[in-house]
Design a protein around this motif. Structure first.
Motif, PDB file in Angstrom:
ATOM      1  N   UNK A 136       0.948  -0.902   0.005  1.00 22.17           N
ATOM      2  CA  UNK A 136      -0.538  -0.042  -0.291  1.00 22.17           C
ATOM      3  C   UNK A 136       1.063   1.104   0.189  1.00 22.17           C
ATOM      4  N   UNK A 137       0.785   2.386  -0.626  1.00 26.22           N
ATOM      5  CA  UNK A 137       1.045   3.383  -1.169  1.00 26.22           C
ATOM      6  C   UNK A 137       0.621   4.675  -0.500  1.00 26.22           C
ATOM      7  N   UNK A 138       0.991   5.493  -0.247  1.00 29.38           N
ATOM      8  CA  UNK A 138       0.983   6.770   0.447  1.00 29.38           C
ATOM      9  C   UNK A 138       1.506   8.215   0.089  1.00 29.38           C
ATOM     10  N   UNK A 139       1.251   9.154  -0.578  1.00 29.48           N
ATOM     11  CA  UNK A 139       2.086  10.175  -1.077  1.00 29.48           C
ATOM     12  C   UNK A 139       2.621  10.786  -0.623  1.00 29.48           C
ATOM     13  N   UNK A 140       3.407  11.811  -1.533  1.00 33.35           N
ATOM     14  CA  UNK A 140       3.625  13.157  -0.132  1.00 33.35           C
ATOM     15  C   UNK A 140       2.588  13.820   0.331  1.00 33.35           C
ATOM     16  N   UNK A 141       2.478  14.103   1.751  1.00 35.52           N
ATOM     17  CA  UNK A 141       1.439  15.251   1.853  1.00 35.52           C
ATOM     18  C   UNK A 141       0.728  14.252   2.594  1.00 35.52           C
ATOM     19  N   UNK A 142       0.626  13.332   2.801  1.00 33.08           N
ATOM     20  CA  UNK A 142       0.268  12.778   3.623  1.00 33.08           C
ATOM     21  C   UNK A 142       0.223  12.044   4.517  1.00 33.08           C
ATOM     22  N   UNK A 143       0.113  11.597   5.612  1.00 33.12           N
ATOM     23  CA  UNK A 143       0.712  11.201   7.026  1.00 33.12           C
ATOM     24  C   UNK A 143       1.140   9.463   6.687  1.00 33.12           C
ATOM     25  N   UNK A 144       2.211   9.224   7.325  1.00 31.24           N
ATOM     26  CA  UNK A 144       2.717   8.277   6.972  1.00 31.24           C
ATOM     27  C   UNK A 144       1.435   6.639   8.102  1.00 31.24           C
ATOM     28  N   UNK A 145       1.757   5.830   7.510  1.00 32.28           N
ATOM     29  CA  UNK A 145       0.672   4.367   7.826  1.00 32.28           C
ATOM     30  C   UNK A 145       1.217   4.073   9.481  1.00 32.28           C
ATOM     31  N   UNK A 146      -0.047   4.087  10.315  1.00 33.01           N
ATOM     32  CA  UNK A 146      -0.063   4.238  12.035  1.00 33.01           C
ATOM     33  C   UNK A 146       0.677   2.978  12.161  1.00 33.01           C
ATOM     34  N   UNK A 147       0.686   2.724  13.668  1.00 35.50           N
ATOM     35  CA  UNK A 147       0.742   1.421  14.276  1.00 35.50           C
ATOM     36  C   UNK A 147      -0.050   0.799  14.228  1.00 35.50           C
ATOM     37  N   UNK A 148      -1.821   1.578  14.561  1.00 37.99           N
ATOM     38  CA  UNK A 148      -2.685   0.309  14.131  1.00 37.99           C
ATOM     39  C   UNK A 148      -3.396   0.444  13.209  1.00 37.99           C
ATOM     40  N   UNK A 149      -3.244   1.540  11.568  1.00 36.83           N
ATOM     41  CA  UNK A 149      -2.924   0.813  10.451  1.00 36.83           C
ATOM     42  C   UNK A 149      -2.336  -0.788  10.280  1.00 36.83           C
ATOM     43  N   UNK A 150      -1.400  -0.316  11.229  1.00 42.27           N
ATOM     44  CA  UNK A 150      -0.575  -1.196  10.750  1.00 42.27           C
ATOM     45  C   UNK A 150      -0.894  -3.572  11.279  1.00 42.27           C
ATOM     46  N   UNK A 151      -1.492  -2.577  12.467  1.00 46.31           N
ATOM     47  CA  UNK A 151      -2.085  -3.973  13.061  1.00 46.31           C
ATOM     48  C   UNK A 151      -3.278  -4.092  12.555  1.00 46.31           C
ATOM     49  N   UNK A 152      -3.880  -3.439  11.907  1.00 49.67           N
ATOM     50  CA  UNK A 152      -5.309  -3.791  11.138  1.00 49.67           C
ATOM     51  C   UNK A 152      -5.046  -4.496  10.326  1.00 49.67           C
ATOM     52  N   UNK A 153      -4.175  -4.261   9.072  1.00 51.25           N
ATOM     53  CA  UNK A 153      -4.061  -5.074   8.457  1.00 51.25           C
ATOM     54  C   UNK A 153      -3.122  -6.416   8.803  1.00 51.25           C
ATOM     55  N   UNK A 154      -2.547  -6.437   9.507  1.00 50.91           N
ATOM     56  CA  UNK A 154      -1.539  -8.051  10.631  1.00 50.91           C
ATOM     57  C   UNK A 154      -2.643  -8.605  10.460  1.00 50.91           C
ATOM     58  N   UNK A 155      -4.076  -8.323  11.573  1.00 50.09           N
ATOM     59  CA  UNK A 155      -5.004  -9.444  11.953  1.00 50.09           C
ATOM     60  C   UNK A 155      -5.311  -9.556  10.735  1.00 50.09           C
ATOM     61  N   UNK A 156      -6.175  -9.161   9.379  1.00 52.36           N
ATOM     62  CA  UNK A 156      -6.665  -9.562   8.097  1.00 52.36           C
ATOM     63  C   UNK A 156      -5.403 -10.904   7.053  1.00 52.36           C
ATOM     64  N   UNK A 157      -3.972 -10.472   7.618  1.00 57.34           N
ATOM     65  CA  UNK A 157      -3.422 -11.573   7.322  1.00 57.34           C
ATOM     66  C   UNK A 157      -3.489 -12.641   6.877  1.00 57.34           C
ATOM     67  N   UNK A 158      -3.904 -13.816   7.951  1.00 59.71           N
ATOM     68  CA  UNK A 158      -4.250 -15.449   8.421  1.00 59.71           C
ATOM     69  C   UNK A 158      -5.445 -15.860   7.588  1.00 59.71           C
ATOM     70  N   UNK A 159      -6.522 -14.829   7.986  1.00 58.23           N
ATOM     71  CA  UNK A 159      -7.766 -15.104   7.043  1.00 58.23           C
ATOM     72  C   UNK A 159      -8.576 -14.795   5.116  1.00 58.23           C
ATOM     73  N   UNK A 160      -7.141 -13.843   5.287  1.00 60.12           N
ATOM     74  CA  UNK A 160      -7.250 -13.851   3.515  1.00 60.12           C
ATOM     75  C   UNK A 160      -6.560 -14.521   3.237  1.00 60.12           C
ATOM     76  N   UNK A 161      -5.074 -14.850   3.715  1.00 59.65           N
ATOM     77  CA  UNK A 161      -4.291 -16.346   3.313  1.00 59.65           C
ATOM     78  C   UNK A 161      -4.611 -17.195   3.369  1.00 59.65           C
ATOM     79  N   UNK A 162      -5.371 -17.613   4.071  1.00 58.07           N
ATOM     80  CA  UNK A 162      -6.230 -19.072   4.222  1.00 58.07           C
ATOM     81  C   UNK A 162      -7.927 -19.083   2.472  1.00 58.07           C
TER      82      UNK A 162
END
Length: 365
Positions: A136-162
């Motif tokens: 996932x990419x964010x352009x300049x002028x936007x905030x960097x990805x937060x810890x909460x957003x990283x955790x949300x994507x992490x929680x999706x990983x196994x169900x989506x992989x399955x």
């Protein structure tokens, strides 16, 4: 209104193909984790290499090959192969570099010139095997990805992989009869210099996705081009890994693509040869078995059922009691939705793989 994790997984789970799964995720995820561009990739769970399908959002298809060259040859930060083995298979470039993304060759040569401020990567894995990569990419002028957003994507990983893993058990009509061996040759710069007729026919069957435009007028999908790049990277590092993927054509045909980088007489690296051919049943069956989530012991029993062994024969080979063998067979039947040994063998070894036609029928594209 932001969508919750469980609802997002539920919607993605209703997708009837890997490409539709990626499309659903792309539509829903940006409501929770906003981004400006993305690449969703399926991977071969045995080699961790990208395979079909690949969905690119707001990124030119030919640029994806350039991105992957950085991944294979120069990048050192957040490599997908490292994330696949990490305790947490999700990382952002900004966080990993301590706010100094310029330490990344990918950022300097690819992301920054395209106005990208931060990249969030995730490996979709289940049972220790990678089934997909996400960028996932964010352009300049936007905030960097937060810890909460990283955790949300992490929680999706196994169900989506399955869910990605489960598609291997879906049968698609394979009405073709191609049996030839496709050969493509790539030069040291990664440009396609030659291809035989069988390769051209196989490439015509490839699903849509990011591709390289070649001087030969042939569209080479990233997952095919990627095997050539991976073979060269292995040769440069004198590694022993294998540049090999399994993939499905538009018609559902199972294919295998593997590559090797050749050396000149003086030892310098030469062309990379890529082979595309119909996947033998031995290549396909492990994916189907994983899709049905059979345990290692259930797989042992299944393999012996396929060989025609009786309950007592399986019991003797595996040093299990006949009662335990019968319990395993019952569990296997339930997972695959069959009621006899014949149905079991058909579902795993026959139903998903059409027999080759007689040689006299010739081949057709």
């Amino acid at each position: 209104m932001a969508i919750g994790r469980d609802e997002l997984i539920s919607r993605a789970g209703r997708a009837d193909s890997p490409h539709m799964l990626f499309s659903t995720l792309a539509t829903q995820l940006r409501r929770v984790v906003p981004y400006d561009a993305a690449v969703w990739r399926a991977t071969d769970p045995d080699t961790g290499m990208i395979t079909s399908p690949i969905l690119a959002e707001n990124i030119e298809g030919h640029s994806c090959a350039v991105y992957w060259q950085y991944e294979l040859f120069t990048e050192k930060i957040n490599l997908f192969r490292d994330l696949a083995l990490a305790p947490v298979p999700v990382a952002s470039l900004w966080d990993s570099t301590g706010g100094e993304p310029g330490r990344s060759s990918l950022y300097r040569g690819f992301l920054a010139p395209r106005g990208v401020h931060d990249e969030l990567r995730a490996v979709l894995r289940v049972d220790g095997r990678p089934h997909g990569y996400v960028s996932l990419f964010r352009e300049k002028g936007r905030p960097e990805f937060s810890g909460g957003e990283r955790r949300f994507l992490e929680e999706l990983g196994t169900p989506i992989a399955r869910r990605l893993r489960s598609y291997a058990k879906y049968r698609t009509e394979d009405s073709g009869a191609m049996t030839g061996t496709g050969l493509l040759l790539f030069d040291a710069e990664g440009a396609l210099v030659s291809a035989n007729d069988d390769a051209r026919r196989y490439l015509e069957e490839m699903p849509e996705g990011p591709a390289s435009l070649t001087a030969l007028g042939i569209r080479v999908p990233l997952w095919v081009h990627g095997t050539a790049m991976r073979a060269r990277a292995i040769a440069q590092q004198h590694g022993r890994d294998t540049a090999r993927i399994r993939m499905r054509s538009r018609t559902g045909r199972w294919l295998v693509c593997h590559a090797s980088c050749l050396r000149e007489a003086d030892g310098r690296l030469g062309v990379s040869a890529v082979i595309i051919e119909r996947a033998p049943i031995s290549e396909v069956t492990p994916l189907i078995v994983q899709a049905y989530e059979l345990s290692e012991r259930e797989l042992d029993v299944t393999q012996r059922v396929a060989r025609g062994l009786s309950t007592n024969g399986i019991s003797e080979e595996l040093h299990l009691s006949p009662h335990t063998v019968r319990d395993h067979i019952k569990a296997i039947f339930e997972k695959l939705g069959v009621s006899s040994r014949g149905e079991l063998v058909g579902k795993l070894f026959t139903e998903h793989y059409e027999p080759l036609p007689p040689r006299s029928t010739g081949r057709r594209a």
